[in-house]
Design a protein around this motif. Structure first.
Motif, PDB file in Angstrom:
ATOM      1  N   SER A  65       0.834  -1.210   0.000  1.00  0.00           N
ATOM      2  CA  SER A  65       0.000   0.000   0.000  1.00  0.00           C
ATOM      3  C   SER A  65       0.864   1.253   0.000  1.00  0.00           C
ATOM      4  CB  SER A  65      -0.918  -0.012   1.223  1.00  0.00           C
ATOM      5  OG  SER A  65      -1.794  -1.120   1.194  1.00  0.00           O
ATOM      6  N   ILE A  66       1.922   1.234   0.803  1.00  0.00           N
ATOM      7  CA  ILE A  66       2.809   2.412   0.869  1.00  0.00           C
ATOM      8  C   ILE A  66       3.421   2.694  -0.497  1.00  0.00           C
ATOM      9  CG2 ILE A  66       4.957   3.299   1.850  1.00  0.00           C
ATOM     10  CD1 ILE A  66       4.287   1.781   4.424  1.00  0.00           C
ATOM     11  N   PHE A  67       3.949   1.659  -1.143  1.00  0.00           N
ATOM     12  CA  PHE A  67       4.587   1.865  -2.443  1.00  0.00           C
ATOM     13  C   PHE A  67       3.578   2.310  -3.494  1.00  0.00           C
ATOM     14  CE2 PHE A  67       7.913  -1.008  -0.656  1.00  0.00           C
ATOM     15  CZ  PHE A  67       8.960  -0.111  -0.777  1.00  0.00           C
ATOM     16  N   SER A  68       2.371   1.808  -3.394  1.00  0.00           N
ATOM     17  CA  SER A  68       1.330   2.220  -4.339  1.00  0.00           C
ATOM     18  C   SER A  68       1.040   3.709  -4.191  1.00  0.00           C
ATOM     19  CB  SER A  68       0.063   1.394  -4.102  1.00  0.00           C
ATOM     20  OG  SER A  68      -0.973   1.826  -4.937  1.00  0.00           O
ATOM     21  N   ILE A  69       0.945   4.176  -2.944  1.00  0.00           N
ATOM     22  CA  ILE A  69       0.650   5.592  -2.690  1.00  0.00           C
ATOM     23  C   ILE A  69       1.814   6.470  -3.140  1.00  0.00           C
ATOM     24  CG2 ILE A  69       0.257   7.276  -0.848  1.00  0.00           C
ATOM     25  CD1 ILE A  69      -1.178   4.980   0.683  1.00  0.00           C
ATOM     26  N   ILE A  70       3.029   6.034  -2.831  1.00  0.00           N
ATOM     27  CA  ILE A  70       4.201   6.837  -3.195  1.00  0.00           C
ATOM     28  C   ILE A  70       4.349   6.931  -4.711  1.00  0.00           C
ATOM     29  CG2 ILE A  70       6.724   6.831  -3.154  1.00  0.00           C
ATOM     30  CD1 ILE A  70       6.601   6.031  -0.278  1.00  0.00           C
ATOM     31  N   LYS A  71       4.090   5.826  -5.408  1.00  0.00           N
ATOM     32  CA  LYS A  71       4.173   5.860  -6.864  1.00  0.00           C
ATOM     33  C   LYS A  71       3.148   6.830  -7.441  1.00  0.00           C
ATOM     34  CE  LYS A  71       5.311   4.838 -11.041  1.00  0.00           C
ATOM     35  NZ  LYS A  71       6.566   5.359 -11.614  1.00  0.00           N
ATOM     36  N   SER A  72       1.920   6.791  -6.914  1.00  0.00           N
ATOM     37  CA  SER A  72       0.883   7.711  -7.398  1.00  0.00           C
ATOM     38  C   SER A  72       1.274   9.152  -7.125  1.00  0.00           C
ATOM     39  CB  SER A  72      -0.451   7.385  -6.723  1.00  0.00           C
ATOM     40  OG  SER A  72      -0.850   6.063  -7.008  1.00  0.00           O
ATOM     41  N   SER A  73       1.843   9.409  -5.958  1.00  0.00           N
ATOM     42  CA  SER A  73       2.244  10.770  -5.602  1.00  0.00           C
ATOM     43  C   SER A  73       3.419  11.247  -6.448  1.00  0.00           C
ATOM     44  CB  SER A  73       2.617  10.842  -4.119  1.00  0.00           C
ATOM     45  OG  SER A  73       1.516  10.495  -3.308  1.00  0.00           O
ATOM     46  N   SER A  74       4.306  10.308  -6.815  1.00  0.00           N
ATOM     47  CA  SER A  74       5.502  10.696  -7.568  1.00  0.00           C
ATOM     48  C   SER A  74       5.157  11.225  -8.950  1.00  0.00           C
ATOM     49  CB  SER A  74       6.452   9.501  -7.696  1.00  0.00           C
ATOM     50  OG  SER A  74       5.885   8.501  -8.529  1.00  0.00           O
ATOM     51  N   LEU A  75       3.967  10.884  -9.451  1.00  0.00           N
ATOM     52  CA  LEU A  75       3.558  11.380 -10.761  1.00  0.00           C
ATOM     53  C   LEU A  75       3.161  12.845 -10.708  1.00  0.00           C
ATOM     54  CD1 LEU A  75       1.388   8.316 -11.890  1.00  0.00           C
ATOM     55  CD2 LEU A  75       3.777   8.802 -12.459  1.00  0.00           C
ATOM     56  N   GLU A  76       2.915  13.342  -9.487  1.00  0.00           N
ATOM     57  CA  GLU A  76       2.451  14.722  -9.327  1.00  0.00           C
ATOM     58  C   GLU A  76       3.459  15.604  -8.591  1.00  0.00           C
ATOM     59  OE1 GLU A  76      -1.188  14.324  -7.275  1.00  0.00           O
ATOM     60  OE2 GLU A  76      -2.218  13.225  -8.883  1.00  0.00           O
ATOM     61  N   SER A  77       4.203  15.031  -7.681  1.00  0.00           N
ATOM     62  CA  SER A  77       5.148  15.840  -6.888  1.00  0.00           C
ATOM     63  C   SER A  77       6.344  14.978  -6.523  1.00  0.00           C
ATOM     64  CB  SER A  77       4.463  16.375  -5.616  1.00  0.00           C
ATOM     65  OG  SER A  77       3.996  15.293  -4.825  1.00  0.00           O
ATOM     66  N   LEU A 134      10.420  -4.821  -3.025  1.00  0.00           N
ATOM     67  CA  LEU A 134      11.824  -4.498  -3.260  1.00  0.00           C
ATOM     68  C   LEU A 134      11.990  -3.823  -4.619  1.00  0.00           C
ATOM     69  CD1 LEU A 134      14.845  -4.691  -2.554  1.00  0.00           C
ATOM     70  CD2 LEU A 134      14.855  -6.931  -3.663  1.00  0.00           C
ATOM     71  N   LEU A 135      11.322  -4.384  -5.626  1.00  0.00           N
ATOM     72  CA  LEU A 135      11.422  -3.807  -6.967  1.00  0.00           C
ATOM     73  C   LEU A 135      10.830  -2.406  -6.997  1.00  0.00           C
ATOM     74  CD1 LEU A 135      10.455  -6.955  -9.076  1.00  0.00           C
ATOM     75  CD2 LEU A 135      12.747  -6.036  -8.676  1.00  0.00           C
ATOM     76  N   SER A 136       9.736  -2.198  -6.269  1.00  0.00           N
ATOM     77  CA  SER A 136       9.132  -0.866  -6.204  1.00  0.00           C
ATOM     78  C   SER A 136      10.106   0.142  -5.618  1.00  0.00           C
ATOM     79  CB  SER A 136       7.853  -0.903  -5.358  1.00  0.00           C
ATOM     80  OG  SER A 136       6.849  -1.672  -5.962  1.00  0.00           O
ATOM     81  N   LEU A 137      10.765  -0.260  -4.535  1.00  0.00           N
ATOM     82  CA  LEU A 137      11.705   0.641  -3.873  1.00  0.00           C
ATOM     83  C   LEU A 137      12.878   0.957  -4.793  1.00  0.00           C
ATOM     84  CD1 LEU A 137      12.629   2.194  -1.411  1.00  0.00           C
ATOM     85  CD2 LEU A 137      13.569   0.072  -0.467  1.00  0.00           C
ATOM     86  N   LEU A 138      13.433  -0.052  -5.424  1.00  0.00           N
ATOM     87  CA  LEU A 138      14.583   0.177  -6.302  1.00  0.00           C
ATOM     88  C   LEU A 138      14.203   1.053  -7.486  1.00  0.00           C
ATOM     89  CD1 LEU A 138      16.146  -3.410  -6.303  1.00  0.00           C
ATOM     90  CD2 LEU A 138      17.029  -1.379  -5.140  1.00  0.00           C
ATOM     91  N   ARG A 139      12.993   0.875  -8.002  1.00  0.00           N
ATOM     92  CA  ARG A 139      12.584   1.689  -9.151  1.00  0.00           C
ATOM     93  C   ARG A 139      12.393   3.149  -8.758  1.00  0.00           C
ATOM     94  NH1 ARG A 139       7.545   0.868 -13.337  1.00  0.00           N
ATOM     95  NH2 ARG A 139       6.307   1.156 -11.467  1.00  0.00           N
ATOM     96  N   GLN A 140      11.976   3.395  -7.513  1.00  0.00           N
ATOM     97  CA  GLN A 140      11.767   4.767  -7.057  1.00  0.00           C
ATOM     98  C   GLN A 140      13.078   5.476  -6.728  1.00  0.00           C
ATOM     99  OE1 GLN A 140       7.888   5.247  -7.688  1.00  0.00           O
ATOM    100  NE2 GLN A 140       9.065   6.787  -6.641  1.00  0.00           N
ATOM    101  N   MET A 141      14.152   4.695  -6.551  1.00  0.00           N
ATOM    102  CA  MET A 141      15.424   5.293  -6.162  1.00  0.00           C
ATOM    103  C   MET A 141      16.077   5.996  -7.353  1.00  0.00           C
ATOM    104  SD  MET A 141      16.947   2.268  -3.715  1.00  0.00           S
ATOM    105  CE  MET A 141      18.516   3.106  -3.456  1.00  0.00           C
ATOM    106  N   SER A 142      16.543   7.191  -7.107  1.00  0.00           N
ATOM    107  CA  SER A 142      17.272   7.952  -8.120  1.00  0.00           C
ATOM    108  C   SER A 142      18.764   7.821  -7.857  1.00  0.00           C
ATOM    109  CB  SER A 142      16.846   9.416  -8.079  1.00  0.00           C
ATOM    110  OG  SER A 142      17.210   9.986  -6.829  1.00  0.00           O
ATOM    111  N   ASP A 143      19.571   8.474  -8.700  1.00  0.00           N
ATOM    112  CA  ASP A 143      21.017   8.415  -8.498  1.00  0.00           C
ATOM    113  C   ASP A 143      21.410   9.039  -7.170  1.00  0.00           C
ATOM    114  OD1 ASP A 143      20.177  10.862  -9.304  1.00  0.00           O
ATOM    115  OD2 ASP A 143      21.817  11.221 -10.725  1.00  0.00           O
ATOM    116  N   ILE A 144      20.620  10.036  -6.722  1.00  0.00           N
ATOM    117  CA  ILE A 144      20.907  10.659  -5.416  1.00  0.00           C
ATOM    118  C   ILE A 144      20.721   9.651  -4.302  1.00  0.00           C
ATOM    119  CG2 ILE A 144      20.164  12.454  -3.803  1.00  0.00           C
ATOM    120  CD1 ILE A 144      19.366  14.145  -6.211  1.00  0.00           C
TER     121      ILE A 144
END
Length: 1506
Positions: A776-788, A840-850
């Motif tokens: 649920s957390i990753f789902s919410i963060i992914k949705s939010s990342s599309l806007e902010s 795990l895949l969700s977290l890695l995909r959300q990670m940037s170079d920073i």
């Protein structure tokens, strides 16, 4: 493209139907495309489109409904597979798919028309997706994740959400069966649930085609337990019955499954489990109503055990949680139209606001008269629900979930039974506003089996649904009166019977009923029904009804309130909301008068409620919520009335309240059940108050309240397991709340949520609930990342979760691998375990170079970094090795691969920076290389195996990820420097496996690595023997596994490659060890050719001869060219297995070669004698003696030998443009052998000439016979050696074979062609002598000589003399018995040829004075020919003597003829000067003409044979 175009014109561009082209220019009716080429403009239809990623890999997306685009592309893909179904004889699926494709075309046309309403569009899309999913599943294509009928873009949702979408439960697949009957199946949890109805058509499939693969239902078995049910395959026998003229229901069979037996089984599983149910039939239809009870009680005398081909297969799965939770965790089930099957009566928890109005009616039994008939009736009951005005209420009857409601119910019919018992439950979902005044009418009909199946009405019964006092029909059994009528009766005026009593109680209320009514009661006929009402709006309690309608009698309020105490708690809970509304309404009417009594009623009612099971569940869940509703609403009203007075005091009170809650939650409750209950109640209801608090407080303030409360809970170490679950469930609801969706509150709440998740994961506790929270957390963060930006939140998750997620996954995977080792089969991860992968895949995909940089910077030591890298590399390898995702989840596999390669690119610099040179760590580097190799070899990334459409789709989205990883691998290898030596020879095999991937760029990147390996070993050891040995060994094993292709043959020796890397050969040629390197590369290339041939030959339907020949070719290469003895031995064993499988013992050709056994016997005899093992010595000597006996007594045929040339590029490489000599089978002549070879190579053409073939041929065979040239001439020239012995040496251990091609040099002499007849004699020398381990061997070299006419004559006469001597000797020594036809024919052939031109022609050609004078160099040869001719005369004379002794009397004329012709032949040779040795001296003086030749020959016979 609307029509295919072959591009046959100059610069034409080939177009395929449905392709997309980009128009660059239009000119005179033709268009130019970017490929580039021209085509007719009429072949395309212009569409608006959006082009993304412009350039070489641009993607064109039409501006149309995505589902239309999907249908178009899917139909194109299916069309290819559809044709293949026909070729593969899958006729049934072929026709089904054709039907579905036609339906899709029609549905697509409807969507494109633009004339549909929104509801119609939605329905059409639903139909389309059902068919698309069905086709993809049956064709073995990928699963398509969808949302609202459209394909989901994996980039727009989290990996966790995508995982849930593709988590397909294996829904039911109904197999059709042969039956002319329409079948209805109903399923229920006995005595506790409604029915789930399945209707089947006459073909055994769902009556509604939309329900194919969708016959499934959910049954509730507890407050938080749901059974997911899939009806399964119906197993029927082949008996067929004709359809009746009139359709009516008949009982067929019953199947029972004890849930107590299976609940434990399915509760331990995370997936569906199949159960086979036997279908039993009733011995007596009178017992049908209780057949299930008889089966449960095992009263076997009342039902019949089925045969083996009757049965039903269903699938069950246990889903835990309430319906809301189940719906959330298993969206795919609900998206596919699962039927929700309720419990009979109310659920365990009646939620506030729940509205329900269902009447369950059980048609129990009836008693009816015969009516003057000789036999009993076949009774069918028809039931209608009618409104007060007589209108039949539509769709108010339900036979079960899964099917639409109906307006008319028909019972099943029991054969000849006047007292039928049905016991069938029907649900009546009647609207509340139609309940009052409605009634039920039951019509009774006799179903005749004689009168054309007609149904005759003979009676009816009825009952109203409400009493006059407003209460509903009571929950009990009702005995209804039956009134007589006939088939002509109409019920257009329902008032005619509604005034009549319907039952005994009604009759008592109507004492005076006139006897002249139209409908007369049948006093001996009765219908029994029972009812059960499940309603939150209608009651059967008079006191409760009076309260709810108090305004009708306001003067009786005091009495009504007093009578409320007689209402039970169960009824109060059902109508709790209405009761409270009513009580407050009374209070509002007159507080002073009714206040105390209303308050007493409230207190008393809540006390009664506490006794109710339903209320205890509600109170646990909702009391805190409604308390806060009251607090907040009171404050809002007070603030509105006082203009916001006492705001600070209110806020302080709320703070104090939360401090109290935190204090209670922080207490150790393990020793206090009361405290546990209190804490559980607080945690359960806590998330329900967030929305109320948000009405008075800001998002940040509410988040602080929640953070403090969640933070007050003790860690998992200090509370029991049950409270662990409650705590996590509270956190889960917090994450799912609206509060968590706000970014500002999420940043406050996330640390405390992650803290608790981290603690549980670290201790491996409650992993199932934790996985749901993280998803649920990753789902919410992914949705939010599309806007902010969500950088801060991702940073928190990386710090808190990444390491513990890796640890958790390693533990899960280790357990899975252990199970695989025990069971010996693949054990896929369960759904919740797979969710951790997606997290795990969700977290890695959300990670940037920073994020990656911060992660790497935060490691305190290289040991920590090393441990992390080893963990993540290990997890990645397991993701590719274990069965994480099913075969058709390609969308998940590709996304996983994309995340892995991206993550690897981020981590590889850290590996290079920290673990190279002095800090080199072999373990980390080896783990990295193993990961890279495994990644490139993934089956899901092999684009060459995909259909063109799918390949393009994958390439457009991800590119070729194998190339990306190959570049990374090569770059990291180059960074190793001197440490490369550590991976020699260990990584040779894995890297070689990468080069076998059929992708040119990957191969070209990897091949130069082998130069580095050779170079570094050369520097270290002065040679590269290790690289050479390992490369050859691994190449052999990898190609044997099926890897490699035609292009791989030349890969090592290519000089021009793609990409920036030079070829292996180019780099080697620059080294000092160039000579050995080039030799090695050449050997590897030649080995590849043989290995690929061997692989192709073994996997194909090739003949044993071809397989054996290919194997011999390979093992000879290992032995003679590269001296790999162990590989040679390996293939010797394989060759032995082939011979054994073909029963080709001792290589077949070596069978009966006793001469080869004799030296071995002697060798063994010497050993036995030296050891004084006389018993074994005796045995071996006897065997040796037996061999000698066999040589002399057993007949052995001399085989034919054939030269075979294989010309053309379509032959396998080990045969291509090569020639072999093959030993034929026994009695096999040239024609038979040629037919056998053409059978082995059906596409080949037999060449009709012995000349060299032309260039460019495809597959030609050149076959002709050859003669063995023995190397054992000493034995063959011994006169007294029996021919049986000589025969062996003529055709065995032969390496040289000869064939002659006659030709004329110079002008041909028309009178005597022997003068100019030359012979081109070719001698073929084989690589190995025949026979050997194979029946054929390759020609190693050939020798060509020209034989002059004179030399040829000498050769012919000499051979004929030898043939005659051998044959005569066989008859003389009685080696040939009985028939002398062979000798007769041979003598006749030689003598007749000599008389009619044979020897005479030789005399004429070579004994002529002119020839002798012009060829002085041939003097010696002419003399030799004369001697041979004279010798032939003597040999023929001996043959005639032997023939005379053996000839049959009937054949005497032939013998006389031979004697006469022999005289003529001898006479023709008289002028030839004799040059015969003393051996034949008696023949030198010719006898006179009067002397009979037989007497002369008899006299000299002994001298001749001497």
């Amino acid at each position: 493209v609307v029509c295919s175009f072959r591009g046959s014109v100059s610069h034409g561009l080939t177009l395929e139907l449905g392709e997309t082209v980009h128009i660059l220019e239009k000119c005179e009716g033709k268009s130019f495309s970017g490929s580039i080429g021209i085509f007719p403009a009429g072949y395309i239809h212009l569409k608006k489109a959006v082009v993304t990623n412009r350039g070489q890999y641009e993607t064109v997306v039409p501006l149309e409904d995505p589902i239309i685009t999907e249908v178009t592309s899917t139909l194109q893909e299916w069309s290819v597979l559809w044709k293949q179904l026909y070729v593969k004889h899958k006729v049934d699926l072929f026709y089904k798919l054709r039907h579905v494709m036609n339906e899709l075309i029609d549905l697509r046309r409807q969507l494109l028309s633009g004339h549909l309403t929104q509801d119609q569009v939605r329905e059409v899309k639903r139909h389309i997706t059902v068919r698309l999913d069905w086709g993809n599943e049956h064709l073995g294509l990928d699963l398509v994740p969808r949302k609202e009928f459209e394909m989901v873009d994996a980039d727009q949702i989290s990996v966790s959400d995508l995982y849930k979408m593709v988590t397909v439960f294996s829904l039911f697949e109904m197999k059709t069966f042969s039956s002319e009957l329409k079948i209805k199946l109903s399923f229920c949890l006995f005595s506790s649930s409604e029915k789930f109805m399945v209707k089947l058509n006459k073909n055994g499939g769902p009556k509604n085609p939309e329900k194919v693969d969708r016959l499934c239902a959910l049954f509730t078995v507890g407050p938080t337990t749901v059974i997911y049910f899939c009806s399964g395959r119906m197993l029927l026998n082949d008996s067929k019955k004709g359809p009746p003229h009139v359709q009516y229901r008949r009982p067929y069979g019953c199947a029972v499954l004890a849930m107590s037996d299976v609940l434990q089984t399915i509760s331990e599983l995370k997936e569906e489990k199949d159960f086979v149910l036997k279908v039993y039939t009733c011995n007596n239809e009178n017992e049908w109503y209780q057949i299930h009870e008889n089966i449960i009680r095992k009263s076997s005398t009342k039902y019949t055990a089925p045969s083996t081909n009757y049965g039903l297969i269903i699938s069950l799965q246990l889903l835990r949680g309430d319906m809301e939770q189940v719906r959330k965790e298993n969206p795919i089930i609900f998206n596919r139209g699962v039927a929700i099957t309720r419990k009979l009566g109310f659920p365990d928890v009646i939620m506030p606001g729940d509205i329900r109005n269902d009447l369950y009616l059980t048609l129990e039994r009836g008693d009816f008269e015969r009516g003057g008939k000789s036999v009993q009736k076949n009774i069918e009951v028809t039931m209608y629900v009618l409104y007060a005005d007589g209108e039949i209420l539509k769709e108010c009857i339900s036979l079960g979930s899964g099917e639409h409601n109906i307006s008319e119910y028909r019972s099943f019919v029991l054969y000849h039974n006047n007292s039928p018992r049905w016991s069938e439950v029907i649900k009546l979902p009647i609207p509340i506003d139609r309940f009052r005044g409605s009634h039920l009418r039951f019509e009774f009909r006799h179903c005749s089996t004689k009168d054309k199946g007609e149904k005759k009405l003979f009676g009816f019964a009825f009952t109203p649904l409400m009493r006059e006092d407003g209460t509903t029909l009571s929950d009990e059994s009702h005995e209804l009166y039956v009134y007589k009528c006939d088939e002509n009766t109409t019920f257009s005026n329902h008032a005619l019977y509604l005034g009549l009593p319907c039952c005994k109680d009604d009759f008592n209320g109507c004492p005076n009923i006139p006897s002249s009514l139209i409908f007369q009661r049948s006093t001996k006929e009765t219908l029994w029904i029972s009812t059960q009402l499940s309603s939150t709006k209608l009651t059967q309690n008079v006191d409760l009804l009076a309260l709810l309608k108090w305004k009708a009698h306001p003067d009786r309020v005091m009495d009504i309130l007093g009578r409320l105490r007689h209402v039970c708690g169960e009824e109060i809970v059902k109508f709790l909301q209405d009761i409270l509304d009513t009580l407050f309404s009374i209070l509002d009417d007159n507080t002073d008068k009714y206040g105390p009594l209303v308050f007493q009623s409230l207190v008393r009612n809540f006390k009664e409620c506490k006794k109710s099971f339903h209320f205890s569940k509600v109170s646990k869940t909702f009391y805190l919520k409604y308390l806060f509703k009251f607090i907040i609403q009171s404050r809002i009203l007070y603030s509105r009335a006082t203009c916001g007075m006492e705001e600070d005091q209110f806020r302080a009170s709320i703070q104090e309240l939360f401090q109290s809650i935190r204090f209670v939650l922080s207490l150790d409750s393990r020793s206090s059940e009361t405290l546990i209950f209190t804490q559980a109640a607080l945690l359960n209801s806590f998330p329900a108050i967030f929305d109320e608090l948000l009405q008075m407080f800001t998002v940040q303030e509410v988040a602080e309240f929640v953070r403090g409360t969640l933070g007050s809970m003790p860690s998992t170490v200090h509370i029991g397991q049950s409270m662990d679950v409650v705590k996590l469930q509270s956190i889960a609801r917090t994450v799912d709340s609206r509060l968590f969706s706000f970014p500002e509150s999420r940043r406050i709440l996330l640390p405390v949520v992650l803290h608790h998740i981290h603690l549980h994961l670290r201790q491996q506790k409650e992993l199932l609930i934790c996985s749901g929270i993280l998803s649920s957390i990753f789902s919410i963060i992914k949705s939010s990342s599309l806007e902010s930006s969500v950088q801060e939140e991702v940073e928190m998750m990386v710090e808190s979760l990444l390491d513990v997620l890796l640890q958790t996954l390693l533990a899960i995977m280790s357990k899975s691998q252990s199970q695989e080792a025990v069971r010996g089969q693949t054990c896929p991860l369960s759904d919740w375990q797979g969710e951790y992968v997606s997290c795990l895949l969700s977290l890695l995909r959300q990670m940037s170079d920073i994020h990656f940089q911060h992660l790497l910077d935060n490691f305190q030591s290289k040991e920590e970094l090393k441990e992390f890298l080893l963990k993540i590399f290990c997890v990645f390898r397991n993701l590719m090795k274990l069965s994480i995702f099913p075969r058709d989840w390609n969308v998940m596999r590709l996304l996983t691969s994309n995340i892995i390669v991206s993550t690897t690119q981020y981590l590889s610099p850290a590996l290079h920076k920290s673990f190279t040179d002095a800090d080199f760590d072999f373990k980390v580097w080896n783990s990295y290389f193993s990961l890279a190799v495994l990644f490139i070899n993934q089956p899901s990334l092999q684009l060459e195996t995909l259909t063109p459409a799918k390949r393009k789709k994958v390439f457009d989205k991800y590119g070729d990820m194998r190339v990306m990883m190959a570049y990374e691998l090569f770059s990291m290898w180059q960074n190793l420097g001197e440490n490369k030596i550590h991976f020699i020879p260990g990584m040779i095999g894995p890297f070689l496996g990468v080069t076998l991937v059929p992708q040119n760029e990957v191969r070209n990147i990897m091949i130069p690595i082998f130069h580095d390996m050779m170079d570094w070993e050369q520097r270290k050891n002065g040679n590269f023997k290790q690289v050479e040995a390992e490369l050859i060994d691994k190449l052999d094993s990898l190609v044997s596994e099926g890897k490699g292709d035609e292009n791989y043959r030349e890969l090592f020796s290519l000089t021009q490659l793609f990409g920036p890397y030079p070829s292996l050969l180019e780099k080697i040629e620059q080294e000092t060890w160039r000579e050995t390197g080039v030799s090695f590369v050449t050997s590897v290339t030649r080995l590849m050719e043989r290995l690929l041939d061997y692989r192709d030959c073994m996997k194909g339907d090739e003949t044993e001869n071809k397989k054996i020949g290919c194997t011999v070719n390979l093992l000879n290469f290992y032995k003679s060219e590269i001296n790999k003895e162990e590989m040679y031995i390996r293939y010797i064993h394989k060759l032995c297995e082939m011979h054994l499988q073909a029963e080709n013992y001792t290589g077949e050709a070596l069978f009966r070669c006793w001469e080869y056994g004799i030296p071995l016997c002697r060798e063994l005899a010497f050993q036995y004698e030296s050891l004084y093992d006389y018993q074994s010595l005796s045995w071996i000597r006897k065997m040796e003696a037996a061999y000698y006996d066999n040589i002399m007594e057993q007949q052995r045929l001399e085989p034919e030998f054939f030269r075979v040339g294989f010309y053309g590029r379509k032959f396998p490489f080990f045969l291509r443009n090569k020639e072999f000599v093959c030993r034929g089978h026994d009695y096999e002549r040239l024609e038979a052998f040629q037919q056998r070879m053409l059978g082995e190579f059906p596409q080949a053409i037999a060449m009709q000439h012995p000349n060299q073939p032309d260039e460019g041929i495809l597959q030609d065979l050149q076959i002709y016979a050859v003669t063995p040239v023995s190397e054992n001439m000493d034995v063959l020239q011994m006169d007294r050696v029996p021919d049986r012995i000589k025969s062996f040496y003529r055709v065995n251990n032969v390496r040289r074979f000869r064939y002659d091609r006659p030709f004329h040099k110079g002008p041909k002499d028309k009178d005597n062609e022997f003068k100019s007849l030359w012979i081109e004699r070719t001698t073929l020398i084989l690589t190995h002598p025949l026979p050997g381990i194979s029946r054929w061997f390759e020609v190693d070299k050939r020798e060509l000589v020209e034989v002059s006419p004179l030399e040829n004559a000498i050769y012919v006469v000499e051979n004929k003399n030898q043939e005659l001597r051998t044959l005569i000797s066989q008859y003389q020594h009685k080696q040939l018995h009985g028939n002398i036809n062979l000798l007769s024919m041979c003598l006749n052939g030689v003598i007749d040829a000599a008389v009619n031109g044979g020897i005479a022609r030789y005399q004429e050609a070579f004994f002529d004075k002119e020839y002798i004078s012009s060829h002085p160099e041939d003097t010696e040869k002419i003399t030799q020919l004369k001697d041979l001719m004279q010798e032939q005369v003597h040999v023929l004379g001996v043959g005639l003597v032997v023939h005379e002794k053996l000839v049959h009397p009937e054949m005497r004329p032939l013998h006389k003829k031979l004697i006469d012709q022999f005289q003529m032949m001898r006479s023709s040779l008289c002028h030839v000067r004799p040059h015969i040795s003393t051996l034949y001296k008696p023949f030198t003086t010719p006898y006179n003409d009067q002397e009979h030749p037989s007497n002369f020959l008899a006299t000299n016979l002994n001298m001749l044979v001497t």
